[in-house]
Design a protein around this motif. Structure first.
Motif, PDB file in Angstrom:
ATOM      1  N   LEU A 108      24.391  12.545   7.955  1.00  0.00           N
ATOM      2  CA  LEU A 108      24.476  11.510   6.924  1.00  0.00           C
ATOM      3  C   LEU A 108      25.921  11.041   6.727  1.00  0.00           C
ATOM      4  O   LEU A 108      26.184  10.047   6.072  1.00  0.00           O
ATOM      5  N   ASN A 109      26.843  11.803   7.323  1.00  0.00           N
ATOM      6  CA  ASN A 109      28.270  11.525   7.136  1.00  0.00           C
ATOM      7  C   ASN A 109      28.883  11.017   8.437  1.00  0.00           C
ATOM      8  O   ASN A 109      29.577  11.737   9.145  1.00  0.00           O
ATOM      9  N   SER A 110      28.616   9.777   8.770  1.00  0.00           N
ATOM     10  CA  SER A 110      29.090   9.198  10.027  1.00  0.00           C
ATOM     11  C   SER A 110      30.578   8.876   9.980  1.00  0.00           C
ATOM     12  O   SER A 110      31.083   8.372   8.975  1.00  0.00           O
ATOM     13  N   ASN A 111      31.246   9.155  11.082  1.00  0.00           N
ATOM     14  CA  ASN A 111      32.667   8.806  11.187  1.00  0.00           C
ATOM     15  C   ASN A 111      32.879   7.295  11.287  1.00  0.00           C
ATOM     16  O   ASN A 111      33.998   6.822  11.136  1.00  0.00           O
ATOM     17  N   TYR A 132      32.151  -0.825  12.329  1.00  0.00           N
ATOM     18  CA  TYR A 132      31.984  -0.232  10.992  1.00  0.00           C
ATOM     19  C   TYR A 132      30.505  -0.019  10.672  1.00  0.00           C
ATOM     20  O   TYR A 132      29.656  -0.843  11.024  1.00  0.00           O
ATOM     21  N   ARG A 133      30.220   1.108  10.007  1.00  0.00           N
ATOM     22  CA  ARG A 133      28.855   1.385   9.554  1.00  0.00           C
ATOM     23  C   ARG A 133      28.911   1.850   8.100  1.00  0.00           C
ATOM     24  O   ARG A 133      29.580   2.834   7.783  1.00  0.00           O
ATOM     25  N   SER A 134      28.231   1.156   7.245  1.00  0.00           N
ATOM     26  CA  SER A 134      28.224   1.508   5.823  1.00  0.00           C
ATOM     27  C   SER A 134      27.409   2.780   5.595  1.00  0.00           C
ATOM     28  O   SER A 134      26.584   3.175   6.431  1.00  0.00           O
ATOM     29  N   TYR A 140      19.935   4.826   6.276  1.00  0.00           N
ATOM     30  CA  TYR A 140      18.762   4.187   6.884  1.00  0.00           C
ATOM     31  C   TYR A 140      18.494   4.778   8.271  1.00  0.00           C
ATOM     32  O   TYR A 140      17.356   5.095   8.619  1.00  0.00           O
ATOM     33  N   LEU A 141      19.564   4.930   9.061  1.00  0.00           N
ATOM     34  CA  LEU A 141      19.417   5.480  10.410  1.00  0.00           C
ATOM     35  C   LEU A 141      18.982   6.945  10.364  1.00  0.00           C
ATOM     36  O   LEU A 141      18.168   7.391  11.185  1.00  0.00           O
ATOM     37  N   TYR A 142      19.521   7.677   9.415  1.00  0.00           N
ATOM     38  CA  TYR A 142      19.202   9.107   9.298  1.00  0.00           C
ATOM     39  C   TYR A 142      17.720   9.298   8.959  1.00  0.00           C
ATOM     40  O   TYR A 142      17.096  10.274   9.383  1.00  0.00           O
TER      41      TYR A 142
END
Length: 223
Positions: free
Chosen positions: A69-72, A44-46, A52-54
Motif C-alpha cells: 500500500l506504500n508505493s515508492n 507519479y502515483r497517488s 485502488y491497485l492494491y
C-alpha cells in the motif's frame, strides 16, 4: 496529471528534477545504443491510486499487481517503462539491456531487488547527479506511448560558422572567368606557381586557398 485512480500518469513533469534528468539521460543513452522503441508507462502515483491497485486481486476482481500500500511512486523519483513493437510490452532481453545502461548512470533498477523483481521499474535518490563522463547532449524526447520513438535532437552549433574550406564552385560563370584571369595574370607575372591555376581550372581549389592566394598576390604586388 491524471486525477482518476483507474488511469496511470506517464507525465515526466510530475517527477522531481533529479528524476526527470535521470530519466532523460537514460532514454538518451538508450537512443545512442539503438534502443528507440521504449516509453514511459507511469511516473507519479497517488495514494488513492495505490489503494485502488492494491485492492485488485484482493477485494476487487483481477490479478494481484502490487504487493504494498506504500508505493515508492509517491516520492516522484520513480518511473516505469515498457517496450514498443515489434517486441512484447515487457521484453526481458530489451529491459535487461536498458537495466545495464541504468546501472552505469547510477540509476536503481527494479530487477536488482531481492524478492519482488520489477524489471520495468527505475528510480533515483533526490540527491542523484549526472555521473562524470555523461551529459544531456540535446533535447531528449521521452515517449509516453508505444506509437512514438525516443528522439535526441542536438542543435548543430557549427551552423553558425560558415564553412569555407570546401572546393570553390561559384554559381556565376563570369565570376569563375574573372578569378581564372586574375590567377593567370599572377602566374604570368611570376608572382605565384602555375599549379595554382591548374587546380582552379580543374575544380580542386578550395575557397580558403583561393582567398589566401588573393591576399598573397595583393601583398606581393604592393612590394
Amino acid at each position: 496529471m491524471s486525477t482518476s485512480v483507474t488511469a496511470t500518469c506517464p507525465d515526466l513533469a510530475e517527477l522531481l528534477p533529479a528524476a526527470q534528468t535521470a530519466c532523460r539521460l537514460l532514454f538518451q543513452e538508450c537512443f545512442k545504443a539503438g534502443i528507440k522503441n521504449i516509453f514511459i508507462t507511469e511516473t507519479y502515483r497517488s495514494q488513492e491510486r495505490q489503494n485502488y491497485l492494491y485492492a485488485q486481486g484482493r477485494t476487487r476482481p483481477g490479478q494481484i499487481v502490487t504487493w504494498t500500500l506504500n508505493s515508492n511512486h509517491k516520492s516522484r523519483l520513480e518511473w516505469d517503462i515498457a517496450v514498443g513493437p515489434p517486441q512484447s510490452l515487457y521484453d526481458v532481453t530489451k529491459l535487461n539491456r536498458i537495466g545495464a545502461i541504468a546501472k552505469k548512470l547510477g540509476i536503481e533498477w527494479g530487477s536488482t531487488w531481492t524478492g519482488s523483481i520489477d524489471r520495468p521499474h527505475f528510480e533515483v535518490k533526490s540527491s542523484w547527479k549526472i555521473p562524470k563522463g555523461y551529459k544531456l547532449e540535446g533535447q531528449v524526447i521521452v515517449p509516453s506511448n508505444s506509437k512514438m520513438q525516443v528522439q535526441l535532437i542536438v542543435e548543430d552549433k557549427r551552423e553558425e560558422i560558415k564553412v569555407t574550406n570546401t572546393n570553390w564552385n561559384p554559381g556565376s560563370p563570369t565570376m569563375k572567368t574573372e578569378a581564372e584571369n586574375y590567377i593567370a595574370k599572377a602566374v604570368k607575372d611570376g608572382i605565384i606557381q602555375a599549379s595554382h591555376l591548374k587546380d582552379l581550372q580543374s575544380g580542386v581549389m578550395t575557397t580558403d586557398r583561393l582567398i589566401g592566394l588573393y591576399i598573397t598576390i595583393q601583398q606581393r604586388r604592393s612590394k
